[in-house]
Each structure stands twice: as C-alpha cells, then as structure tokens.
Design a protein around this motif. Structure first.
Motif, PDB file in Angstrom:
ATOM      1  N   ARG A 152       0.837  -1.203   0.000  1.00 43.84           N
ATOM      2  CA  ARG A 152       0.000   0.000   0.000  1.00 43.84           C
ATOM      3  C   ARG A 152       0.871   1.253   0.000  1.00 43.84           C
ATOM      4  O   ARG A 152       0.576   2.234  -0.699  1.00 43.84           O
ATOM      5  CB  ARG A 152      -0.948   0.000   1.200  1.00 43.84           C
ATOM      6  CG  ARG A 152      -2.055   1.051   1.112  1.00 43.84           C
ATOM      7  CD  ARG A 152      -2.943   1.049   2.344  1.00 43.84           C
ATOM      8  NE  ARG A 152      -2.290   1.686   3.491  1.00 43.84           N
ATOM      9  CZ  ARG A 152      -2.889   1.943   4.649  1.00 43.84           C
ATOM     10  NH1 ARG A 152      -4.162   1.575   4.828  1.00 43.84           N
ATOM     11  NH2 ARG A 152      -2.241   2.516   5.635  1.00 43.84           N
ATOM     12  N   ALA A 153       1.951   1.216   0.774  1.00 43.53           N
ATOM     13  CA  ALA A 153       2.882   2.350   0.808  1.00 43.53           C
ATOM     14  C   ALA A 153       3.562   2.530  -0.547  1.00 43.53           C
ATOM     15  O   ALA A 153       3.749   3.664  -1.016  1.00 43.53           O
ATOM     16  CB  ALA A 153       3.923   2.131   1.902  1.00 43.53           C
ATOM     17  N   GLU A 154       3.915   1.423  -1.189  1.00 48.48           N
ATOM     18  CA  GLU A 154       4.515   1.508  -2.531  1.00 48.48           C
ATOM     19  C   GLU A 154       3.535   2.124  -3.525  1.00 48.48           C
ATOM     20  O   GLU A 154       3.920   2.939  -4.367  1.00 48.48           O
ATOM     21  CB  GLU A 154       4.950   0.111  -3.008  1.00 48.48           C
ATOM     22  CG  GLU A 154       6.200  -0.394  -2.345  1.00 48.48           C
ATOM     23  CD  GLU A 154       6.902  -1.464  -3.165  1.00 48.48           C
ATOM     24  OE1 GLU A 154       6.394  -1.836  -4.249  1.00 48.48           O
ATOM     25  OE2 GLU A 154       7.966  -1.924  -2.728  1.00 48.48           O
ATOM     26  N   PHE A 155       2.278   1.722  -3.423  1.00 45.22           N
ATOM     27  CA  PHE A 155       1.248   2.291  -4.297  1.00 45.22           C
ATOM     28  C   PHE A 155       1.174   3.807  -4.117  1.00 45.22           C
ATOM     29  O   PHE A 155       1.091   4.557  -5.098  1.00 45.22           O
ATOM     30  CB  PHE A 155      -0.108   1.660  -3.984  1.00 45.22           C
ATOM     31  CG  PHE A 155      -1.265   2.259  -4.742  1.00 45.22           C
ATOM     32  CD1 PHE A 155      -1.528   1.891  -6.043  1.00 45.22           C
ATOM     33  CD2 PHE A 155      -2.088   3.203  -4.139  1.00 45.22           C
ATOM     34  CE1 PHE A 155      -2.590   2.448  -6.747  1.00 45.22           C
ATOM     35  CE2 PHE A 155      -3.149   3.767  -4.826  1.00 45.22           C
ATOM     36  CZ  PHE A 155      -3.401   3.389  -6.137  1.00 45.22           C
ATOM     37  N   ASN A 156       1.207   4.257  -2.885  1.00 43.45           N
ATOM     38  CA  ASN A 156       1.085   5.683  -2.605  1.00 43.45           C
ATOM     39  C   ASN A 156       2.329   6.479  -3.015  1.00 43.45           C
ATOM     40  O   ASN A 156       2.244   7.691  -3.222  1.00 43.45           O
ATOM     41  CB  ASN A 156       0.786   5.910  -1.120  1.00 43.45           C
ATOM     42  CG  ASN A 156      -0.651   5.551  -0.764  1.00 43.45           C
ATOM     43  OD1 ASN A 156      -1.549   5.681  -1.586  1.00 43.45           O
ATOM     44  ND2 ASN A 156      -0.862   5.079   0.459  1.00 43.45           N
ATOM     45  N   GLN A 157       3.457   5.797  -3.150  1.00 43.82           N
ATOM     46  CA  GLN A 157       4.697   6.492  -3.489  1.00 43.82           C
ATOM     47  C   GLN A 157       5.036   6.471  -4.977  1.00 43.82           C
ATOM     48  O   GLN A 157       5.649   7.404  -5.487  1.00 43.82           O
ATOM     49  CB  GLN A 157       5.864   5.889  -2.695  1.00 43.82           C
ATOM     50  CG  GLN A 157       5.783   6.137  -1.195  1.00 43.82           C
ATOM     51  CD  GLN A 157       6.684   5.215  -0.396  1.00 43.82           C
ATOM     52  OE1 GLN A 157       7.495   4.473  -0.947  1.00 43.82           O
ATOM     53  NE2 GLN A 157       6.545   5.250   0.923  1.00 43.82           N
TER      54      GLN A 157
END
Length: 271
Positions: free
Chosen positions: A96-101
């Motif tokens: 999820r963090a990768e998606f947001n970044q």
C-alpha cells in the motif's frame, strides 16, 4: 437465461444486483455514457455498440486503460501478486505504501487491483493528501478474478475511457446518447457523512447540479437515468424527471449479513 457478468473489482455500492432493473429502464441507443462508472456492472451487463466510461478516480481509469491495452501481460503480472506471502498484514501495508509512493502507471494499476481484493470489504478510500488508506481485509484467500478480467478486457475494446468531472463528460453527449449516472449517494440521515469519492466531496450542491445537467442533456436529445437513495431531497431535485421508479435494496457494506437492511432507492429517468 442470459448470464450476468460480475465486475472484477469489489466495489461498495456496486450495481450488480440492480443491473437487471436498471437495464430495463435504460433507453435503447447506440452509445452508453457513464459519468460515474465505478466497477462497471451496468457496462458489463448491457449491450450498446459503444461506450464512454468516465470516473473521477484516475487510478481506476488507469487500471481500465491498462487492461484494455494489454490484458494478457497485465493479468499474468497481477496474478503473481495474489500469493500467500502477500496476504499478510505487514506485506499489505508495505505494498500500500509503494502504491502511494510510485508514479509508474502500470505498477499502480497492478497494485490497485491487489489492494482492492486484499483490502477491507471493497472500499476505495483516500486521505486528504491523496493517499490510499483502506485497511487490510484479513481474508483467508483473496479471489483472483481471472475470468472477470478477461471478459472486461474483451468488452473494453468498445470503450473510450476518460477521467474528468461529470460535467465535462456530459458535454461529450449528443442526441441519441444514453447516459447512466450512479453518483455518490445522498446520505440517508442528517448525521451520516457524505461518501468521500476519490478524495473529492460530492455534496448537496453537486447532487442538485447533476439533476440540472441531466435536464440540459435531455433538452438536446440525450436520455439520462440517475440512481440514488430515495429521500425527500432526491425526490425534490428529480421532480422534473419523466418518470421515477422506487425500489428496495439490501445494503452490503457491512460484513455481518444479519445487520444488512433494506433501504429505499430511486431511479429517475429523463427522456
């Protein structure tokens, strides 16, 4: 009996259960326009020569365009994310963090499908900074929608996808077009908050404006069908519709099926 087609995304407020009722009210025409396409259940269960499908959620439309361009590669890559290792809370929040970044549109499309199927109950929600913030869903084995993806990709060859304000989508409509609107619904009570739709509020002003835009489209020869909650407010703003159908539907946002209640919805047709 015609087979109904499910969307490949889990989607709160999706119209799969209502697709038969909605299709019976949709006028015939060559092109169907959906300014709020969501998971696309009406698109998937209708039969028009062509479609213009819009949603203000750019991640959603990016996913659809990616699937439209190269479904085989996308499906193969997406399926690799549906592993036991990725169905863990720590890994979910990492992805999820990768998606947001990331700004890579292809990678975002893969992760959007992963997050949709592994996140809580088909929600699609962003914080004020635009970050996707749906919590981990804790499912034993998230379903990979292989056949649903293939069907969507095949039918998407008849589609023009856009991601813009609904007003701009209406500007693309002309005489003979059929428009189906499934906007964020009016809350059923004064204490209920509006659904946050792709990080953008959709309040009473927008609800009334959509009704006005539908009337304007009707005046140029397009036909418009709008679905919403059946409330005093919606009956008022749709009072100039050609006809209104009232129905009862089950709410499916709750995980506990015993707490699901039937609520009133209406379908306002301008033709």
């Amino acid at each position: 009996m015609v087979k109904k087609n499910r969307a490949f995304l889990k989607w709160a407020g999706g119209k799969y259960a209502l697709s038969d009722t909605i299709n019976k009210m949709l006028p015939k025409g060559e092109r169907l326009i959906e300014p709020f396409v969501g998971a696309g259940s009406i698109f998937l269960n209708s039969d028009y020569d062509s479609y213009l499908l819009n949603d203000i959620n750019r991640d959603l439309v990016n996913l659809y365009k990616t699937l439209q361009r190269d479904s085989a590669t996308f499906i193969a890559d997406a399926q690799m994310l549906f592993s036991m290792q990725n169905n863990e809370s720590e890994q979910y929040y990492h992805l999820r963090a990768e998606f947001n970044q990331t700004t890579d549109t292809y990678y975002r499309s893969l992760l959007f499908l992963y997050l949709n199927r592994h996140g809580y109950n088909g929600l699609c929600r962003y914080n004020k900074s635009g970050g996707y913030n749906v919590p981990f869903g804790k499912y034993k084995k998230p379903y990979f929608p292989l056949e649903e993806l293939k069907f969507f990709a095949e039918k998407a060859q008849r589609v023009e996808f856009t991601s813009e304000c609904y007003r701009n989508t209406f500007k693309r409509a002309g005489k003979g077009d059929v428009i189906y609107c499934d906007p964020p619904y009016v809350p059923l009570s004064k204490t209920a908050s509006f659904v946050s739709y792709a990080g953008n509020g959709f309040g009473l002003d927008e609800q009334a404006d959509l009704a006005n835009v539908a009337e304007a489209a009707q005046a140029i020869g397009a036909r418009v069908l709008i679905s919403n909650h059946d409330t005093v407010w919606t009956r008022k703003i749709y009072e100039n519709a050609s006809s209104i159908k009232k129905i009862k539907v089950s709410r499916t946002i709750s995980r506990a099926t015993t707490t699901r209640k039937k609520v009133g919805e209406l379908l306002a047709l301008y033709k």
